[in-house]
Design a protein around this motif. Structure first.
Motif: not given
Length: 151
Positions: A122-130
């Motif tokens: 999972x990745x936070x939607x606030x990390x678009x570069x990830x």
């Protein structure tokens, strides 16, 4: 570059990397000495055969990255094993060097060694570069994740 299981002496460096970004610094309590809760969590992780807290060291034995793999046994997929990768962090001065790709290549290999049929994250939607990085590695946003946070 060396991948190894984390030890208690690595916890300070791990938490420092976890706290060293815009989101991490709002949810972690990095200080010296570290709060006992981090060491308690480490002991729980370390004592669980389905958890692997990993350190990445450079040729000088400097800690430059970390990740955690969890292996989840379930009944679906014919009693399959799901690998979950979390807390992937790279020391600030080593970011953008290709280390993240090498870490994921290692994690994919490790998940296959443990007979997992899928590696998820999972990745936070606030990390678009990830998100772009994960997509380049072959991850697909196939499911909508949901969370319920407790205070």
């Amino acid at each position: 570059m060396k991948f190894r299981k984390a030890t208690k002496k690595d916890v300070q460096a791990i938490v420092e990397m976890i706290a060293d970004d815009a989101l991490g610094k709002t949810r972690e309590n990095f200080q010296t000495p570290l709060p006992k809760a981090y060491y308690n969590a480490f002991e729980n992780i370390n004592n669980d055969n389905n958890q692997e807290l990993i350190i990445v060291e450079n040729e000088n034995a400097e800690i430059i990255g970390t990740l955690q793999l969890s292996f989840i046994q379930y009944l679906t997929y014919k009693g399959g094993i799901r690998a979950q990768i979390e807390a992937v962090r790279i020391k600030r001065d080593k970011r953008g060097t290709g280390l993240g790709t090498k870490m994921f290549e290692w994690a994919i290999k490790r998940a296959k060694e443990r007979s997992a049929h899928v590696l998820q994250l999972t990745t936070d939607k606030k990390r678009p570069e990830a998100i772009v990085f994960y997509e380049k590695l072959g991850f697909v946003a196939s499911h909508e994740g949901m969370k319920m946070h407790f205070s």
